[in-house]
Design a protein around this motif. Structure first.
Motif, PDB file in Angstrom:
ATOM      1  N   LEU A 173      42.086  45.697  30.579  1.00  0.00           N
ATOM      2  CA  LEU A 173      42.854  45.456  31.803  1.00  0.00           C
ATOM      3  C   LEU A 173      42.160  44.432  32.700  1.00  0.00           C
ATOM      4  CD1 LEU A 173      44.008  49.066  32.795  1.00  0.00           C
ATOM      5  CD2 LEU A 173      45.404  47.226  31.843  1.00  0.00           C
ATOM      6  N   GLU A 174      40.828  44.524  32.769  1.00  0.00           N
ATOM      7  CA  GLU A 174      40.077  43.544  33.572  1.00  0.00           C
ATOM      8  C   GLU A 174      40.304  42.137  33.019  1.00  0.00           C
ATOM      9  OE1 GLU A 174      38.273  44.021  36.338  1.00  0.00           O
ATOM     10  OE2 GLU A 174      38.390  46.217  36.338  1.00  0.00           O
ATOM     11  N   VAL A 175      40.237  42.009  31.704  1.00  0.00           N
ATOM     12  CA  VAL A 175      40.425  40.707  31.068  1.00  0.00           C
ATOM     13  C   VAL A 175      41.827  40.172  31.346  1.00  0.00           C
ATOM     14  CG1 VAL A 175      40.743  39.636  28.805  1.00  0.00           C
ATOM     15  CG2 VAL A 175      38.673  40.950  29.267  1.00  0.00           C
ATOM     16  N   LEU A 176      42.819  41.051  31.191  1.00  0.00           N
ATOM     17  CA  LEU A 176      44.201  40.621  31.435  1.00  0.00           C
ATOM     18  C   LEU A 176      44.391  40.140  32.866  1.00  0.00           C
ATOM     19  CD1 LEU A 176      46.185  43.341  29.439  1.00  0.00           C
ATOM     20  CD2 LEU A 176      46.147  40.879  28.975  1.00  0.00           C
ATOM     21  N   SER A 177      43.717  40.790  33.807  1.00  0.00           N
ATOM     22  CA  SER A 177      43.878  40.379  35.210  1.00  0.00           C
ATOM     23  C   SER A 177      43.260  38.998  35.441  1.00  0.00           C
ATOM     24  CB  SER A 177      43.276  41.419  36.155  1.00  0.00           C
ATOM     25  OG  SER A 177      41.866  41.368  36.137  1.00  0.00           O
ATOM     26  N   HIS A 178      42.219  38.681  34.691  1.00  0.00           N
ATOM     27  CA  HIS A 178      41.662  37.316  34.769  1.00  0.00           C
ATOM     28  C   HIS A 178      42.661  36.316  34.191  1.00  0.00           C
ATOM     29  CE1 HIS A 178      37.568  37.734  36.278  1.00  0.00           C
ATOM     30  NE2 HIS A 178      37.442  38.822  35.549  1.00  0.00           N
ATOM     31  N   LEU A 179      43.220  36.671  33.026  1.00  0.00           N
ATOM     32  CA  LEU A 179      44.148  35.756  32.343  1.00  0.00           C
ATOM     33  C   LEU A 179      45.406  35.507  33.154  1.00  0.00           C
ATOM     34  CD1 LEU A 179      44.230  36.808  28.582  1.00  0.00           C
ATOM     35  CD2 LEU A 179      43.677  34.561  29.503  1.00  0.00           C
ATOM     36  N   ASN A 180      45.907  36.568  33.775  1.00  0.00           N
ATOM     37  CA  ASN A 180      47.187  36.458  34.486  1.00  0.00           C
ATOM     38  C   ASN A 180      47.018  36.112  35.965  1.00  0.00           C
ATOM     39  OD1 ASN A 180      48.240  37.305  32.053  1.00  0.00           O
ATOM     40  ND2 ASN A 180      48.258  39.454  32.653  1.00  0.00           N
ATOM     41  N   ASN A 181      45.764  35.888  36.360  1.00  0.00           N
ATOM     42  CA  ASN A 181      45.483  35.584  37.767  1.00  0.00           C
ATOM     43  C   ASN A 181      46.037  36.638  38.718  1.00  0.00           C
ATOM     44  OD1 ASN A 181      43.901  33.267  37.983  1.00  0.00           O
ATOM     45  ND2 ASN A 181      45.632  32.042  37.243  1.00  0.00           N
ATOM     46  N   THR A 182      45.846  37.904  38.350  1.00  0.00           N
ATOM     47  CA  THR A 182      46.380  38.966  39.202  1.00  0.00           C
ATOM     48  C   THR A 182      45.261  39.714  39.919  1.00  0.00           C
ATOM     49  OG1 THR A 182      46.405  40.398  37.261  1.00  0.00           O
ATOM     50  CG2 THR A 182      48.489  39.375  37.889  1.00  0.00           C
ATOM     51  N   ARG A 183      44.108  39.083  40.015  1.00  0.00           N
ATOM     52  CA  ARG A 183      43.005  39.763  40.704  1.00  0.00           C
ATOM     53  C   ARG A 183      43.122  39.528  42.206  1.00  0.00           C
ATOM     54  NH1 ARG A 183      39.235  41.476  37.109  1.00  0.00           N
ATOM     55  NH2 ARG A 183      37.368  41.424  38.404  1.00  0.00           N
ATOM     56  N   VAL A 184      43.129  40.638  42.948  1.00  0.00           N
ATOM     57  CA  VAL A 184      43.175  40.510  44.405  1.00  0.00           C
ATOM     58  C   VAL A 184      41.977  41.234  45.007  1.00  0.00           C
ATOM     59  CG1 VAL A 184      45.633  40.163  44.822  1.00  0.00           C
ATOM     60  CG2 VAL A 184      44.772  42.463  44.426  1.00  0.00           C
ATOM     61  N   GLN A 185      41.504  40.710  46.102  1.00  0.00           N
ATOM     62  CA  GLN A 185      40.364  41.333  46.773  1.00  0.00           C
ATOM     63  C   GLN A 185      40.811  42.600  47.478  1.00  0.00           C
ATOM     64  OE1 GLN A 185      37.740  38.946  49.066  1.00  0.00           O
ATOM     65  NE2 GLN A 185      36.817  38.426  47.129  1.00  0.00           N
ATOM     66  N   LYS A 186      39.948  43.612  47.428  1.00  0.00           N
ATOM     67  CA  LYS A 186      40.234  44.852  48.141  1.00  0.00           C
ATOM     68  C   LYS A 186      38.936  45.427  48.663  1.00  0.00           C
ATOM     69  CE  LYS A 186      42.054  45.830  44.074  1.00  0.00           C
ATOM     70  NZ  LYS A 186      41.642  45.219  42.871  1.00  0.00           N
ATOM     71  N   THR A 187      39.065  46.272  49.656  1.00  0.00           N
ATOM     72  CA  THR A 187      37.887  46.905  50.233  1.00  0.00           C
ATOM     73  C   THR A 187      37.783  48.323  49.687  1.00  0.00           C
ATOM     74  OG1 THR A 187      38.314  45.624  52.199  1.00  0.00           O
ATOM     75  CG2 THR A 187      36.714  47.410  52.396  1.00  0.00           C
ATOM     76  N   ILE A 188      36.619  48.651  49.159  1.00  0.00           N
ATOM     77  CA  ILE A 188      36.411  49.950  48.516  1.00  0.00           C
ATOM     78  C   ILE A 188      35.255  50.655  49.216  1.00  0.00           C
ATOM     79  CG2 ILE A 188      35.666  51.045  46.330  1.00  0.00           C
ATOM     80  CD1 ILE A 188      38.443  49.816  46.074  1.00  0.00           C
ATOM     81  N   GLN A 189      35.416  51.955  49.424  1.00  0.00           N
ATOM     82  CA  GLN A 189      34.311  52.765  49.959  1.00  0.00           C
ATOM     83  C   GLN A 189      33.573  53.369  48.770  1.00  0.00           C
ATOM     84  OE1 GLN A 189      33.967  52.799  53.263  1.00  0.00           O
ATOM     85  NE2 GLN A 189      35.904  51.701  53.530  1.00  0.00           N
ATOM     86  N   LEU A 190      32.271  53.208  48.759  1.00  0.00           N
ATOM     87  CA  LEU A 190      31.484  53.773  47.663  1.00  0.00           C
ATOM     88  C   LEU A 190      30.508  54.801  48.204  1.00  0.00           C
ATOM     89  CD1 LEU A 190      30.910  50.433  45.915  1.00  0.00           C
ATOM     90  CD2 LEU A 190      31.540  52.472  44.643  1.00  0.00           C
ATOM     91  N   ARG A 191      30.362  55.905  47.469  1.00  0.00           N
ATOM     92  CA  ARG A 191      29.299  56.863  47.798  1.00  0.00           C
ATOM     93  C   ARG A 191      28.459  57.055  46.545  1.00  0.00           C
ATOM     94  NH1 ARG A 191      32.409  61.938  49.922  1.00  0.00           N
ATOM     95  NH2 ARG A 191      30.348  62.814  50.320  1.00  0.00           N
TER      96      ARG A 191
END
Lengths: 268, 147
Positions: A177-195
């Protein structure tokens, strides 16, 4: 020069044969990469197990991992340099092969890319000169099947990849899925909270943070964090939780999600 | 609430009392204690931590699973977090049932599942000053097994 595409892997983490996955133009990766190699070498072949069939000429891979495939190729073509390519490099393109060939240093035992992941040589997008065969043979005889160990002993020329994602590989459905998002230019920036908990908290040196990422899945996010903090846990030894529930690695991250990577638990 | 996480000493008597029931003819409990050795190394203390929100949910799910799978009447479990010394109680499981077989089986099931599934970790402090994060290798690989 011989060009060989390795398709003998068992693809156990993907659950489907990686060579037959389709990423673009309704073409399987084995067809796409074979055609790509053919534009650079008339002597392009596959290397896979006896029981596989892609309808293309092949050298038999004994099925003991990639080094045994390289060894089999060198046995078949003892006097040739061999460009060895893995079949799980969906973002690899003509320009990457062309650059590798341009940069080739025939006086060395091999020419290869440096992994962006750990700064060690990539082993499966590599030109092995005939002179490398002695070391490969020795490793096989010593029952040592790690191609990276062999490359470490060889005199090699290392080059940087042209794009950060050139050699990104996909071993799991989440990585696909990560690869496909690179290929299809569907990567969008988002803010994530990490613990962070337990060893991950110790290794990160913090208990929580807010991070901006364009990773699509927790798998891609963990990969990103591994590069930042040098986490020692492999992704497959972890579980992941999103918004206080266990989640799959393929789950698509959304703006504002809280993500927790869970190292092996040890209650009781 | 059948599963709790506590940063102070566990109170097994209270959990036992919560399992009392006139339909029950049997009661079993399990206590997990901090022991002074691990794989040949002398242990000084254990530091437990957890991801509390998810640990509580998963602990409750385990007890609910046990109540469904076995013919038992009540099941309770409490787990400690914080820095524990040798001999301290780290976990307590209590089960009451009409008959003893189900009580024994459910108690075993609960402690095994707690070890596998609940996001609780321990850092071992050894007498020689070193530390480690022990965990079960099979658990980490997702292999089903019993402890």
């Amino acid at each position: 020069m011989i060009a060989a595409l390795l398709t003998g892997g068992k693809s156990s983490r993907m659950g489907k044969e990686k060579a037959t996955l389709i990423y673009r133009n309704e073409t399987t990766e084995v067809q796409r990469l074979f055609a790509l190699l053919q534009t650079h070498s008339e002597d392009t072949i596959l290397c896979h197990r006896e029981d596989q069939d892609h309808g293309l000429p092949f050298v038999t891979d004994p099925g003991e991992g990639p080094l045994s495939a390289i060894h089999a190729l060198q046995q078949a073509y003892p006097h040739d340099a061999i460009l060895v390519l893995a079949c799980d490099l969906p973002l690899l393109e003509d320009i990457d092969i062309r650059y590798l060939l341009e940069q080739r240093d025939r006086s060395k035992d091999a020419t290869s890319y440096i992994s962006r992941h750990d700064q060690r040589p990539e082993t499966l997008c590599t030109i092995y000169e005939a002179s490398s065969s002695t070391m490969v043979e020795q490793a096989i005889k010593a029952d040592s099947y790690c191609p990276r160990d062999v490359l470490a002993k060889l005199n090699i020329k290392l080059i940087e990849t042209l794009k950060p994602t050139s050699l990104m590989n996909a071993n799991t459905p989440a990585e696909r899925l990560e690869v496909l998002s690179h290929l299809n230019n569907t990567r969008v920036q988002k803010t994530i909270q990490l613990r962070y908990f337990a060893q991950l908290q110790e290794q990160a040196g913090i208990a929580a943070e807010t991070l901006t990422t364009s990773a699509l899945t927790p798998a891609g996010l963990y990969e990103e964090l591994c590069q930042k903090y040098n986490f020692t846990h492999k992704q497959r030894s972890l579980m992941v939780a999103i918004n206080e529930n266990f989640s799959t690695w393929e789950h698509e991250l959304a703006e504002g999600d809280e993500v927790v990577f869970i190292p092996p638990v040890a209650g009781g | 609430m059948n599963f709790s996480i506590q940063s102070t000493n566990l109170c097994p008597d209270e959990l036992r009392k919560a399992c009392l029931d006139q339909t029950s003819g049997g009661f079993t409990s399990f206590e997990g204690w901090v022991r002074n050795h691990h794989e040949g190394q002398a242990v000084e203390s254990l530091e437990y931590s957890c991801y509390e929100e998810l640990a509580l949910k998963e602990g409750e799910r385990i007890i609910s699973d046990a109540l469904e799978r076995f013919s038992i009447v009540h099941a309770k479990c409490a787990h400690r977090v914080g820095h524990l010394q040798i001999g301290d109680m780290a976990v307590y499981v209590a089960v009451s049932a009409a008959h003893r077989d189900a009580a024994f089986e459910a108690c075993r099931y609960i402690i095994d599942e707690i070890k596998h599934r609940v996001p609780i970790w321990k850092k071992e402090h050894y007498v020689d000053g070193s530390t480690a994060w022990p965990h079960c290798e099979a658990c980490a690989k997702g292999i089903k097994h019993s402890h």
